[in-house]
Write a protein that holds these residues in place. Structure first.
Motif, PDB file in Angstrom:
ATOM      1  N   TYR A 253       0.882  -1.313  -0.037  1.00 26.64           N
ATOM      2  CA  TYR A 253      -0.028   0.062  -0.201  1.00 26.64           C
ATOM      3  C   TYR A 253       0.692   1.168   0.002  1.00 26.64           C
ATOM      4  CZ  TYR A 253      -4.246   2.713   0.878  1.00 26.64           C
ATOM      5  OH  TYR A 253      -5.249   3.449   0.851  1.00 26.64           O
ATOM      6  N   ALA A 254       2.036   1.246   0.777  1.00 27.33           N
ATOM      7  CA  ALA A 254       2.799   2.403   0.657  1.00 27.33           C
ATOM      8  C   ALA A 254       3.454   2.619  -0.631  1.00 27.33           C
ATOM      9  CB  ALA A 254       4.063   2.262   1.687  1.00 27.33           C
ATOM     10  N   ALA A 255       3.847   1.738  -1.129  1.00 23.37           N
ATOM     11  CA  ALA A 255       4.540   1.845  -2.506  1.00 23.37           C
ATOM     12  C   ALA A 255       3.589   2.078  -3.599  1.00 23.37           C
ATOM     13  CB  ALA A 255       4.899   0.349  -2.942  1.00 23.37           C
ATOM     14  N   ARG A 256       2.281   1.650  -3.309  1.00 23.57           N
ATOM     15  CA  ARG A 256       1.076   2.222  -4.372  1.00 23.57           C
ATOM     16  C   ARG A 256       0.711   3.674  -4.332  1.00 23.57           C
ATOM     17  NH1 ARG A 256      -4.883   0.668  -5.527  1.00 23.57           N
ATOM     18  NH2 ARG A 256      -4.935   1.412  -7.257  1.00 23.57           N
ATOM     19  N   LEU A 257       0.657   4.122  -3.067  1.00 18.43           N
ATOM     20  CA  LEU A 257       0.328   5.476  -2.741  1.00 18.43           C
ATOM     21  C   LEU A 257       1.505   6.296  -3.114  1.00 18.43           C
ATOM     22  CD1 LEU A 257      -0.865   5.078   1.338  1.00 18.43           C
ATOM     23  CD2 LEU A 257      -2.395   5.728  -0.973  1.00 18.43           C
ATOM     24  N   ALA A 258       2.809   6.091  -2.937  1.00 20.11           N
ATOM     25  CA  ALA A 258       3.873   6.967  -3.324  1.00 20.11           C
ATOM     26  C   ALA A 258       3.850   6.868  -5.064  1.00 20.11           C
ATOM     27  CB  ALA A 258       5.203   6.146  -2.919  1.00 20.11           C
ATOM     28  N   LYS A 259       3.706   5.697  -5.676  1.00 21.15           N
ATOM     29  CA  LYS A 259       3.683   5.805  -6.869  1.00 21.15           C
ATOM     30  C   LYS A 259       2.446   6.692  -7.637  1.00 21.15           C
ATOM     31  CE  LYS A 259       3.608   2.627 -10.995  1.00 21.15           C
ATOM     32  NZ  LYS A 259       3.465   1.313 -11.474  1.00 21.15           N
ATOM     33  N   SER A 260       1.349   6.879  -6.768  1.00 16.48           N
ATOM     34  CA  SER A 260       0.271   7.902  -7.211  1.00 16.48           C
ATOM     35  C   SER A 260       0.482   9.346  -6.583  1.00 16.48           C
ATOM     36  CB  SER A 260      -0.938   7.165  -6.897  1.00 16.48           C
ATOM     37  OG  SER A 260      -1.332   5.870  -7.255  1.00 16.48           O
ATOM     38  N   GLY A 261       1.579   9.656  -6.241  1.00 17.21           N
ATOM     39  CA  GLY A 261       1.782  10.849  -5.729  1.00 17.21           C
ATOM     40  C   GLY A 261       1.377  11.125  -4.182  1.00 17.21           C
ATOM     41  N   VAL A 262       1.140  10.187  -3.678  1.00 12.83           N
ATOM     42  CA  VAL A 262       0.568  10.528  -2.163  1.00 12.83           C
ATOM     43  C   VAL A 262       1.868  10.675  -1.472  1.00 12.83           C
ATOM     44  CG1 VAL A 262      -0.737  10.001  -0.056  1.00 12.83           C
ATOM     45  CG2 VAL A 262      -1.622   9.396  -2.489  1.00 12.83           C
ATOM     46  N   GLU A 263       1.851  11.520  -0.476  1.00 11.68           N
ATOM     47  CA  GLU A 263       2.807  11.680   0.579  1.00 11.68           C
ATOM     48  C   GLU A 263       3.004  10.578   1.457  1.00 11.68           C
ATOM     49  OE1 GLU A 263       5.422  15.125   2.813  1.00 11.68           O
ATOM     50  OE2 GLU A 263       3.276  15.521   2.450  1.00 11.68           O
ATOM     51  N   VAL A 264       4.011   9.646   1.712  1.00 14.13           N
ATOM     52  CA  VAL A 264       3.806   8.580   2.602  1.00 14.13           C
ATOM     53  C   VAL A 264       5.338   8.619   3.200  1.00 14.13           C
ATOM     54  CG1 VAL A 264       4.054   6.198   2.514  1.00 14.13           C
ATOM     55  CG2 VAL A 264       2.762   7.261   0.699  1.00 14.13           C
ATOM     56  N   TRP A 265       5.088   8.176   4.322  1.00 13.50           N
ATOM     57  CA  TRP A 265       6.194   7.792   5.309  1.00 13.50           C
ATOM     58  C   TRP A 265       6.164   6.354   5.552  1.00 13.50           C
ATOM     59  CZ3 TRP A 265       3.920  12.350   5.852  1.00 13.50           C
ATOM     60  CH2 TRP A 265       4.755  13.510   5.778  1.00 13.50           C
ATOM     61  N   PHE A 266       7.191   5.345   5.350  1.00 12.61           N
ATOM     62  CA  PHE A 266       7.079   4.033   5.558  1.00 12.61           C
ATOM     63  C   PHE A 266       8.175   3.643   6.577  1.00 12.61           C
ATOM     64  CE2 PHE A 266       8.189  -0.552   4.770  1.00 12.61           C
ATOM     65  CZ  PHE A 266       6.840  -1.051   5.307  1.00 12.61           C
ATOM     66  N   ARG A 267       7.813   2.711   7.515  1.00  7.46           N
ATOM     67  CA  ARG A 267       8.665   2.160   8.663  1.00  7.46           C
ATOM     68  C   ARG A 267       8.310   0.724   8.699  1.00  7.46           C
ATOM     69  NH1 ARG A 267      11.699   4.378  13.187  1.00  7.46           N
ATOM     70  NH2 ARG A 267      11.891   2.710  14.851  1.00  7.46           N
ATOM     71  N   GLU A 268       9.287  -0.090   8.755  1.00  6.67           N
ATOM     72  CA  GLU A 268       9.085  -1.631   8.928  1.00  6.67           C
ATOM     73  C   GLU A 268       9.900  -1.717  10.471  1.00  6.67           C
ATOM     74  OE1 GLU A 268      10.009  -5.827   6.877  1.00  6.67           O
ATOM     75  OE2 GLU A 268       8.736  -4.510   6.009  1.00  6.67           O
ATOM     76  N   GLU A 269       9.217  -2.433  11.453  1.00  6.64           N
ATOM     77  CA  GLU A 269      10.004  -2.851  12.493  1.00  6.64           C
ATOM     78  C   GLU A 269      10.604  -4.204  12.308  1.00  6.64           C
ATOM     79  OE1 GLU A 269      10.539  -0.581  14.629  1.00  6.64           O
ATOM     80  OE2 GLU A 269       9.115   0.897  14.127  1.00  6.64           O
ATOM     81  N   PRO A 270      12.019  -4.515  12.325  1.00  7.92           N
ATOM     82  CA  PRO A 270      12.611  -5.682  11.849  1.00  7.92           C
ATOM     83  C   PRO A 270      12.490  -6.670  12.758  1.00  7.92           C
ATOM     84  CG  PRO A 270      14.112  -3.912  12.469  1.00  7.92           C
ATOM     85  CD  PRO A 270      12.772  -3.323  12.458  1.00  7.92           C
ATOM     86  N   GLN A 271      12.268  -6.631  14.045  1.00  2.11           N
ATOM     87  CA  GLN A 271      11.943  -7.486  15.208  1.00  2.11           C
ATOM     88  C   GLN A 271      10.743  -7.655  15.652  1.00  2.11           C
ATOM     89  OE1 GLN A 271      14.315  -9.970  16.640  1.00  2.11           O
ATOM     90  NE2 GLN A 271      15.164  -9.545  14.523  1.00  2.11           N
ATOM     91  N   MET A 272       9.591  -6.893  15.263  1.00  2.00           N
ATOM     92  CA  MET A 272       8.506  -6.671  15.716  1.00  2.00           C
ATOM     93  C   MET A 272       7.409  -7.777  15.024  1.00  2.00           C
ATOM     94  SD  MET A 272       8.489  -4.656  18.288  1.00  2.00           S
ATOM     95  CE  MET A 272      10.160  -5.361  18.537  1.00  2.00           C
ATOM     96  N   VAL A 273       6.439  -8.221  15.991  1.00  2.00           N
ATOM     97  CA  VAL A 273       5.283  -8.952  15.602  1.00  2.00           C
ATOM     98  C   VAL A 273       4.059  -8.334  15.565  1.00  2.00           C
ATOM     99  CG1 VAL A 273       6.410 -11.080  16.624  1.00  2.00           C
ATOM    100  CG2 VAL A 273       4.711  -9.586  17.926  1.00  2.00           C
ATOM    101  N   HIS A 274       2.883  -8.961  15.307  1.00  2.00           N
ATOM    102  CA  HIS A 274       1.610  -8.054  15.195  1.00  2.00           C
ATOM    103  C   HIS A 274       1.269  -7.804  16.799  1.00  2.00           C
ATOM    104  CE1 HIS A 274      -2.034  -7.135  13.167  1.00  2.00           C
ATOM    105  NE2 HIS A 274      -2.465  -7.445  14.142  1.00  2.00           N
TER     106      HIS A 274
END
Length: 303
Positions: A253-274
């Motif tokens: 979703y972050a990638a799609r938003l960015a491609k469509s010109g929406v301002e996006v900040w994306f962060r992925e927590e490498p050691q986190m679970v749901h």
């Protein structure tokens, strides 16, 4: 064939998972709705610290929907925060996310309204988004700017409300903060396969919640990833957990938003679970992730 459960290595999150397992059973979704809710309530209570000093809150009904409004000790902005809780659309309440909402409001210096939307299976889709939209519309009529926030199922509702308000011509949405959101991804691909047996949430759990809710996956409000267009949506901060079947929903979703010109900040927590939000006071990774969420909220309210 033995399936290996993917596991993080951070000591704090492993301790969190150990406590969770002692309160909330791995097969919870196979139990009755009442049993699921009782276990979830017990789990949330286990990770619910006292709210910040000086912060106050009050319950009220907005257009027929129960809500809770938090007022921090020092309000520094007129922008409002609207919070939609997680819980698979089946569990969760104003109480389940009470401390989380209080801490976000206090950090941002903004009043926050939490929505106690109707739950499935007693109420099927679109009851949940209708409740959120009813509250959002009432708040928007005052002319105040609003930041949408949601985790998991609540992240789905927040993203869907951003699309719905755009469709309805409702203005004033300052931003979206989506925390490990469920966005309607393909259960046979990517992280739904790689993290199918992840701790805290499995792909089978996601399938169960979808079946209970009965939301049409071709409706963009129900499944934002499947929206025909995402152009013109409000700016968004999205955070994902590496050990989570929903991870690729957030990534894609972050990638799609960015491609469509929406301002996006994306962060992925490498050691986190749901559901790592609940580990924010015992895990370094969760603490850092929660601070990033709070900083994103504060950035939107001050933008």
């Amino acid at each position: 064939m033995t399936v290996t459960r993917p596991m993080p290595e951070e000591a704090g999150i492993l301790k969190f998972l150990e406590i969770c397992s002692s309160v909330y059973s791995d097969d919870a979704v196979s139990q009755s709705i009442e049993a699921q809710r009782a276990q979830y309530d017990a789990l949330c209570a286990r990770f619910s610290p006292p709210i910040p000093d000086g912060l106050t809150f009050a319950d009220s009904i907005i257009r027929g929907v129960p809500t809770r409004r938090y007022r921090p000790s020092k309000v520094t902005t007129p922008t409002l925060l609207l919070y939609l809780h997680g819980g698979g659309f089946v569990v969760g309440s104003l109480e389940s996310h009470h401390a989380i909402c209080a801490e976000i409001a206090e950090f941002a210096g903004a009043e926050l309204v939490a929505v106690d939307y109707r739950l499935a299976p007693e109420y099927l889709w679109p009851a949940q988004t209708d409740d959120g939209f009813a509250v959002l519309s009432a708040l928007a009529e005052s002319g105040q700017r609003i930041v949408l926030i949601g985790d998991s199922a609540g992240g789905n509702l927040a993203a869907g409300l951003a699309i719905r308000t755009t469709q309805a011509g409702v203005s004033g949405i300052a931003g979206q903060v989506l925390i490990y959101p469920a966005l309607g991804g393909d259960l046979s691909k990517g992280s739904y396969i790689e993290m199918a047996e992840a701790p805290g949430l499995t792909t089978a759990d996601v399938a169960y919640y979808r079946e209970v809710l009965r939301a049409p996956q071709d409706d963009p409000v129900a499944a934002p990833l499947n929206s025909a267009s995402v152009k013109g949506l409000p700016p968004v901060f999205i955070t994902a957990a590496a050990f989570d079947p929903l991870r690729d929903d957030a990534r894609n979703y972050a990638a799609r938003l960015a491609k469509s010109g929406v301002e996006v900040w994306f962060r992925e927590e490498p050691q986190m679970v749901h559901a790592w939000l609940r580990a924010r006071h015992m895990s370094e990774g969760a603490r850092a992730g929660f601070r990033a969420v709070c900083e994103a909220v504060r950035r939107f309210v001050n933008s």
